[in-house]
Scaffold this active site. Structure first.
Site, short mmCIF file in Angstrom:
data_model
loop_
_atom_site.label_atom_id
_atom_site.label_comp_id
_atom_site.label_asym_id
_atom_site.label_seq_id
_atom_site.Cartn_x
_atom_site.Cartn_y
_atom_site.Cartn_z
N CYS A 1 9.32 13.98 -27.27
CA CYS A 1 10.32 15.08 -26.67
C CYS A 1 10.84 14.49 -25.45
O CYS A 1 11.80 15.26 -24.88
CB CYS A 1 9.39 16.37 -26.28
SG CYS A 1 8.02 16.25 -25.12
N CYS B 1 9.43 20.58 -20.18
CA CYS B 1 9.62 21.81 -20.56
C CYS B 1 8.82 22.83 -19.95
O CYS B 1 8.01 22.47 -19.00
CB CYS B 1 9.34 21.92 -22.15
SG CYS B 1 7.52 21.84 -22.28
N ASP C 1 9.39 14.12 -22.52
CA ASP C 1 9.26 14.68 -21.47
C ASP C 1 8.26 13.75 -20.46
O ASP C 1 7.54 13.13 -21.10
CB ASP C 1 8.33 16.04 -21.68
CG ASP C 1 9.25 17.37 -21.94
OD1 ASP C 1 10.40 17.09 -21.94
OD2 ASP C 1 8.87 18.24 -22.46
N CYS D 1 1.89 20.02 -24.99
CA CYS D 1 2.40 19.86 -23.47
C CYS D 1 1.20 19.82 -22.75
O CYS D 1 1.28 19.22 -21.60
CB CYS D 1 3.30 21.11 -23.17
SG CYS D 1 4.65 21.37 -24.31
FE1 FES Z 1 7.46 17.94 -24.59
FE2 FES Z 1 6.56 20.30 -23.93
S1 FES Z 1 8.21 19.83 -25.26
S2 FES Z 1 6.02 18.34 -23.06
#
Ligand code: FES
Length: 152
Positions: A36, A61, A38, A105
């Protein structure tokens, strides 16, 4: 279909605690989720056997921000031994749950805390692996639903 977040998740997302950096931190951890994209960074000030202060920066997110915020609240002022026991499950429980497709997450938050402690030990010339365990950096866990999460 909208995802259901608990009031606590929404509250920590809207008003995250312990955001920022610590200058001259004793341990800094950074982990990312390759899928993702992140990124979570955690800074710790450690005094003796206590995590005196902790701050985070999360490029991610809403669930990642809420879990970082709660994780820092759970470990601030705690003994390192207790911080080492922090699990993503405990963070999720403290937030009154997360939708299952956002559970990864919370894994990022647990790994970021462990990564900061590993850095702390490394700086002292101590091998962190026997104490902290392996860090799942660039988390490759199955988050096939992550893209879906973004579209909601
Ligand atoms: Fe990547 Fe939440 S969608 S950490």
């Amino acid at each position: 279909m909208a995802m259901m977040y608990s009031e606590k998740v929404m509250e920590h997302f809207s008003n995250p605690r312990n955001v920022g950096e610590i200058e001259n931190a004793d341990g800094v951890g950074e982990v990312g989720n390759a899928k993702c994209g992140d990124i979570m960074k955690i800074y710790m000030k450690i005094n003796g056997d206590t995590v005196e202060d902790v701050k985070f920066k999360t490029f991610g997110c809403g669930a990642a921000i809420a879990t970082s915020s709660m994780a820092t609240e759970l470990i601030k002022g705690k003994k390192i031994d207790d911080v080492l026991k922090l699990t993503n499950k405990a963070v999720v429980e403290a937030l009154d749950g997360l939708p299952s497709i956002k559970l990864h997450c919370s894994v990022l938050a647990e790994q970021a805390v462990k990564s900061a402690l590993s850095d702390y030990y490394r700086r002292q010339g101590i091998d962190p692996v026997p104490i902290v365990g392996e860090i799942v950096d660039e988390d490759e866990t199955d988050i096939g639903s992550c893209a879906l999460a973004f579209s909601k």
